[in-house]
Write a protein that holds these residues in place. Structure first.
Motif, PDB file in Angstrom:
ATOM      1  N   GLY A  46      30.973  35.261  34.970  1.00 48.92           N
ATOM      2  CA  GLY A  46      31.985  34.509  35.707  1.00 48.92           C
ATOM      3  C   GLY A  46      32.392  35.174  37.005  1.00 48.92           C
ATOM      4  N   LEU A  47      31.509  36.011  37.549  1.00 48.33           N
ATOM      5  CA  LEU A  47      31.831  36.762  38.772  1.00 48.33           C
ATOM      6  C   LEU A  47      30.905  36.381  39.913  1.00 48.33           C
ATOM      7  N   THR A  48      31.464  36.401  41.109  1.00 47.09           N
ATOM      8  CA  THR A  48      30.651  36.336  42.318  1.00 47.09           C
ATOM      9  C   THR A  48      30.229  37.763  42.658  1.00 47.09           C
ATOM     10  N   TYR A  49      29.291  37.894  43.589  1.00 47.88           N
ATOM     11  CA  TYR A  49      28.840  39.233  43.982  1.00 47.88           C
ATOM     12  C   TYR A  49      29.993  40.080  44.549  1.00 47.88           C
ATOM     13  N   PRO A  50      30.826  39.559  45.488  1.00 46.10           N
ATOM     14  CA  PRO A  50      31.953  40.380  45.970  1.00 46.10           C
ATOM     15  C   PRO A  50      32.945  40.748  44.858  1.00 46.10           C
ATOM     16  N   GLN A  51      33.186  39.832  43.920  1.00 47.02           N
ATOM     17  CA  GLN A  51      34.071  40.144  42.798  1.00 47.02           C
ATOM     18  C   GLN A  51      33.459  41.245  41.922  1.00 47.02           C
ATOM     19  N   TYR A  52      32.164  41.165  41.713  1.00 50.31           N
ATOM     20  CA  TYR A  52      31.468  42.200  40.934  1.00 50.31           C
ATOM     21  C   TYR A  52      31.636  43.567  41.594  1.00 50.31           C
ATOM     22  N   LEU A  53      31.457  43.625  42.906  1.00 52.26           N
ATOM     23  CA  LEU A  53      31.608  44.903  43.606  1.00 52.26           C
ATOM     24  C   LEU A  53      33.028  45.439  43.480  1.00 52.26           C
ATOM     25  N   ALA A  54      34.019  44.563  43.551  1.00 51.46           N
ATOM     26  CA  ALA A  54      35.415  44.986  43.376  1.00 51.46           C
ATOM     27  C   ALA A  54      35.624  45.529  41.966  1.00 51.46           C
ATOM     28  N   MET A  55      35.055  44.842  40.985  1.00 48.89           N
ATOM     29  CA  MET A  55      35.185  45.318  39.604  1.00 48.89           C
ATOM     30  C   MET A  55      34.496  46.663  39.428  1.00 48.89           C
ATOM     31  N   VAL A  56      33.316  46.832  40.017  1.00 50.41           N
ATOM     32  CA  VAL A  56      32.614  48.122  39.928  1.00 50.41           C
ATOM     33  C   VAL A  56      33.484  49.231  40.511  1.00 50.41           C
ATOM     34  N   ALA A  57      34.119  48.964  41.659  1.00 48.76           N
ATOM     35  CA  ALA A  57      34.986  49.963  42.285  1.00 48.76           C
ATOM     36  C   ALA A  57      36.176  50.298  41.384  1.00 48.76           C
ATOM     37  N   LEU A  58      36.698  49.305  40.695  1.00 48.52           N
ATOM     38  CA  LEU A  58      37.806  49.556  39.774  1.00 48.52           C
ATOM     39  C   LEU A  58      37.326  50.252  38.501  1.00 48.52           C
ATOM     40  N   TRP A  59      36.168  49.876  37.978  1.00 51.23           N
ATOM     41  CA  TRP A  59      35.625  50.565  36.802  1.00 51.23           C
ATOM     42  C   TRP A  59      35.364  52.037  37.121  1.00 51.23           C
ATOM     43  N   GLU A  60      34.980  52.296  38.355  1.00 49.49           N
ATOM     44  CA  GLU A  60      34.661  53.665  38.774  1.00 49.49           C
ATOM     45  C   GLU A  60      35.889  54.554  38.829  1.00 49.49           C
ATOM     46  N   LYS A  61      36.974  54.039  39.414  1.00 49.07           N
ATOM     47  CA  LYS A  61      38.131  54.900  39.678  1.00 49.07           C
ATOM     48  C   LYS A  61      39.411  54.460  38.976  1.00 49.07           C
ATOM     49  N   GLY A  62      39.371  53.342  38.284  1.00 49.43           N
ATOM     50  CA  GLY A  62      40.597  52.863  37.646  1.00 49.43           C
ATOM     51  C   GLY A  62      41.509  52.222  38.668  1.00 49.43           C
ATOM     52  N   GLU A  63      42.785  52.419  38.501  1.00 48.59           N
ATOM     53  CA  GLU A  63      43.767  51.812  39.393  1.00 48.59           C
ATOM     54  C   GLU A  63      43.577  52.282  40.830  1.00 48.59           C
ATOM     55  N   ARG A  64      43.699  51.328  41.755  1.00 47.44           N
ATOM     56  CA  ARG A  64      43.598  51.631  43.186  1.00 47.44           C
ATOM     57  C   ARG A  64      44.594  50.771  43.935  1.00 47.44           C
ATOM     58  N   THR A  65      44.953  51.212  45.116  1.00 50.46           N
ATOM     59  CA  THR A  65      45.749  50.347  45.972  1.00 50.46           C
ATOM     60  C   THR A  65      44.809  49.339  46.621  1.00 50.46           C
ATOM     61  N   VAL A  66      45.381  48.249  47.118  1.00 51.50           N
ATOM     62  CA  VAL A  66      44.566  47.265  47.826  1.00 51.50           C
ATOM     63  C   VAL A  66      43.891  47.930  49.024  1.00 51.50           C
ATOM     64  N   GLY A  67      44.608  48.810  49.713  1.00 51.77           N
ATOM     65  CA  GLY A  67      44.030  49.513  50.858  1.00 51.77           C
ATOM     66  C   GLY A  67      42.851  50.380  50.475  1.00 51.77           C
ATOM     67  N   GLU A  68      42.977  51.117  49.380  1.00 53.75           N
ATOM     68  CA  GLU A  68      41.882  51.967  48.907  1.00 53.75           C
ATOM     69  C   GLU A  68      40.673  51.123  48.511  1.00 53.75           C
ATOM     70  N   LEU A  69      40.944  50.020  47.844  1.00 48.86           N
ATOM     71  CA  LEU A  69      39.868  49.130  47.426  1.00 48.86           C
ATOM     72  C   LEU A  69      39.178  48.517  48.644  1.00 48.86           C
ATOM     73  N   GLY A  70      39.962  48.098  49.622  1.00 44.49           N
ATOM     74  CA  GLY A  70      39.397  47.539  50.854  1.00 44.49           C
ATOM     75  C   GLY A  70      38.535  48.538  51.581  1.00 44.49           C
ATOM     76  N   GLU A  71      38.984  49.785  51.620  1.00 46.07           N
ATOM     77  CA  GLU A  71      38.201  50.834  52.278  1.00 46.07           C
ATOM     78  C   GLU A  71      36.889  51.082  51.530  1.00 46.07           C
ATOM     79  N   ALA A  72      36.955  51.123  50.215  1.00 45.38           N
ATOM     80  CA  ALA A  72      35.748  51.361  49.415  1.00 45.38           C
ATOM     81  C   ALA A  72      34.734  50.240  49.587  1.00 45.38           C
TER      82      ALA A  72
END
Length: 161
Positions: A46-72
Protein backbone atom coordinates in the motif's frame (compact mmCIF):
# COMPACT_ATOMS: atom_id res chain seq x y z
CA UNK A 1 34.85 11.54 -31.07
CA UNK A 2 32.67 14.20 -32.72
CA UNK A 3 29.15 13.24 -33.63
CA UNK A 4 27.96 13.54 -37.21
CA UNK A 5 26.14 16.75 -38.04
CA UNK A 6 22.38 16.16 -38.47
CA UNK A 7 21.40 17.09 -42.03
CA UNK A 8 18.66 19.50 -40.88
CA UNK A 9 20.81 21.49 -38.42
CA UNK A 10 21.22 25.12 -39.46
CA UNK A 11 24.73 26.13 -40.46
CA UNK A 12 26.60 27.57 -37.49
CA UNK A 13 24.21 26.09 -34.91
CA UNK A 14 25.82 24.68 -31.77
CA UNK A 15 26.48 20.95 -31.77
CA UNK A 16 24.42 18.99 -29.27
CA UNK A 17 25.19 15.32 -28.74
CA UNK A 18 22.46 12.70 -29.22
CA UNK A 19 20.05 12.29 -26.31
CA UNK A 20 21.41 8.84 -25.45
CA UNK A 21 24.85 10.38 -24.81
CA UNK A 22 23.55 12.64 -22.02
CA UNK A 23 24.41 11.47 -18.49
CA UNK A 24 21.41 13.42 -17.20
CA UNK A 25 19.10 11.46 -19.51
CA UNK A 26 20.61 8.13 -18.45
CA UNK A 27 19.98 9.06 -14.79
CA UNK A 28 16.46 10.31 -15.56
CA UNK A 29 15.56 7.13 -17.46
CA UNK A 30 17.11 4.92 -14.77
CA UNK A 31 15.15 6.78 -12.08
CA UNK A 32 11.90 6.15 -13.96
CA UNK A 33 12.82 2.51 -14.47
CA UNK A 34 13.57 2.18 -10.76
CA UNK A 35 10.18 3.63 -9.82
CA UNK A 36 8.40 1.31 -12.28
CA UNK A 37 10.38 -1.66 -10.92
CA UNK A 38 9.35 -0.93 -7.32
CA UNK A 39 5.64 -0.37 -8.05
CA UNK A 40 4.52 -4.04 -8.14
CA UNK A 41 6.65 -4.73 -5.06
CA UNK A 42 5.16 -1.84 -3.08
CA UNK A 43 1.53 -2.11 -4.21
CA UNK A 44 0.84 -5.05 -1.85
CA UNK A 45 2.26 -2.91 0.98
CA UNK A 46 0.00 0.00 0.00
CA UNK A 47 2.99 2.31 -0.46
CA UNK A 48 4.21 4.54 -3.23
CA UNK A 49 7.95 4.73 -3.90
CA UNK A 50 8.38 8.09 -2.04
CA UNK A 51 6.34 6.74 0.90
CA UNK A 52 8.53 3.62 0.94
CA UNK A 53 11.67 5.76 1.10
CA UNK A 54 10.20 7.76 4.00
CA UNK A 55 9.37 4.54 5.82
CA UNK A 56 12.89 3.19 5.21
CA UNK A 57 14.33 6.40 6.70
CA UNK A 58 12.09 5.99 9.74
CA UNK A 59 12.85 2.27 10.10
CA UNK A 60 16.54 3.18 10.00
CA UNK A 61 16.56 5.86 12.68
CA UNK A 62 13.19 5.72 14.42
CA UNK A 63 11.62 9.02 15.34
CA UNK A 64 12.74 12.02 13.30
CA UNK A 65 11.69 15.59 12.87
CA UNK A 66 10.07 16.56 9.59
CA UNK A 67 13.20 18.63 8.87
CA UNK A 68 15.52 15.69 9.48
CA UNK A 69 13.37 13.45 7.33
CA UNK A 70 13.27 16.04 4.54
CA UNK A 71 17.04 16.37 4.64
CA UNK A 72 17.52 12.60 4.51
CA UNK A 73 15.15 12.26 1.55
CA UNK A 74 16.12 15.47 -0.24
CA UNK A 75 12.52 16.71 -0.08
CA UNK A 76 11.11 20.11 0.75
CA UNK A 77 8.55 20.37 3.55
CA UNK A 78 5.85 21.25 1.01
CA UNK A 79 6.39 17.87 -0.67
CA UNK A 80 7.01 15.86 2.49
CA UNK A 81 4.04 17.07 4.54
CA UNK A 82 1.32 15.64 2.24
CA UNK A 83 3.27 12.38 2.00
CA UNK A 84 3.45 12.14 5.81
CA UNK A 85 -0.24 13.00 6.14
CA UNK A 86 -1.07 10.05 3.87
CA UNK A 87 1.21 7.73 5.88
CA UNK A 88 -0.48 8.97 9.05
CA UNK A 89 -3.97 8.39 7.56
CA UNK A 90 -2.88 4.82 6.75
CA UNK A 91 -1.86 4.34 10.38
CA UNK A 92 1.87 3.91 9.75
CA UNK A 93 3.15 7.08 11.46
CA UNK A 94 2.12 9.69 13.99
CA UNK A 95 3.08 13.34 13.68
CA UNK A 96 3.24 15.51 16.80
CA UNK A 97 4.54 18.94 17.69
CA UNK A 98 7.65 18.94 19.86
CA UNK A 99 6.78 19.83 23.45
CA UNK A 100 9.90 22.01 23.75
CA UNK A 101 9.53 23.80 20.41
CA UNK A 102 6.12 23.85 18.75
CA UNK A 103 7.67 24.83 15.41
CA UNK A 104 9.20 21.36 15.23
CA UNK A 105 7.06 18.41 14.14
CA UNK A 106 8.23 14.94 15.11
CA UNK A 107 7.35 11.82 13.14
CA UNK A 108 7.37 8.38 14.74
CA UNK A 109 6.34 4.95 13.57
CA UNK A 110 3.24 3.28 14.95
CA UNK A 111 3.18 -0.42 15.79
CA UNK A 112 1.55 -0.93 12.38
CA UNK A 113 4.37 1.03 10.71
CA UNK A 114 6.97 -1.02 12.54
CA UNK A 115 5.24 -4.26 11.50
CA UNK A 116 5.25 -3.14 7.86
CA UNK A 117 9.04 -3.37 7.96
CA UNK A 118 8.83 -7.16 8.12
CA UNK A 119 6.58 -7.28 5.05
CA UNK A 120 8.99 -4.99 3.18
CA UNK A 121 12.11 -6.95 4.09
CA UNK A 122 12.34 -8.74 0.73
CA UNK A 123 12.10 -5.59 -1.39
CA UNK A 124 15.81 -4.59 -1.45
CA UNK A 125 16.90 -8.08 -2.50
CA UNK A 126 14.53 -7.98 -5.47
CA UNK A 127 16.41 -5.01 -6.93
CA UNK A 128 19.73 -6.75 -6.41
CA UNK A 129 18.46 -9.88 -8.18
CA UNK A 130 16.98 -7.93 -11.10
CA UNK A 131 19.98 -5.63 -11.58
CA UNK A 132 22.29 -8.22 -13.10
CA UNK A 133 25.13 -6.53 -11.21
CA UNK A 134 27.37 -7.96 -8.53
CA UNK A 135 27.13 -6.60 -5.01
CA UNK A 136 30.49 -4.84 -5.50
CA UNK A 137 29.23 -3.25 -8.73
CA UNK A 138 26.03 -2.02 -7.09
CA UNK A 139 27.94 -0.61 -4.12
CA UNK A 140 30.39 1.12 -6.48
CA UNK A 141 27.58 2.56 -8.59
CA UNK A 142 25.80 3.90 -5.51
CA UNK A 143 29.06 5.42 -4.28
CA UNK A 144 29.63 7.16 -7.63
CA UNK A 145 26.09 8.51 -7.67
CA UNK A 146 26.51 9.92 -4.15
CA UNK A 147 29.76 11.62 -5.21
CA UNK A 148 28.04 13.05 -8.30
CA UNK A 149 25.04 14.29 -6.28
CA UNK A 150 27.26 15.98 -3.69
CA UNK A 151 29.38 17.63 -6.37
CA UNK A 152 26.30 18.97 -8.14
CA UNK A 153 24.80 20.21 -4.87
CA UNK A 154 28.07 21.94 -4.00
CA UNK A 155 28.55 23.54 -7.42
CA UNK A 156 28.19 27.26 -6.80
CA UNK A 157 27.70 28.03 -10.48
CA UNK A 158 24.17 26.65 -10.27
CA UNK A 159 23.36 27.69 -6.70
CA UNK A 160 20.20 29.73 -6.66
CA UNK A 161 19.66 29.25 -10.41
Amino acid sequence: MPHPQPPDRPKGAAAIPPLDDFLCFALYAASHAMTRFYKPLLDPLGLTYPQYLAMVALWEKGERTVGELGEALGLESSTLTPLLKRLEAMGHVVRARDSRDERVVRVRLTDQGLALRERAATVPGCLFAASGLSLDELVGLRRQLVVLRRALEADETTAGA
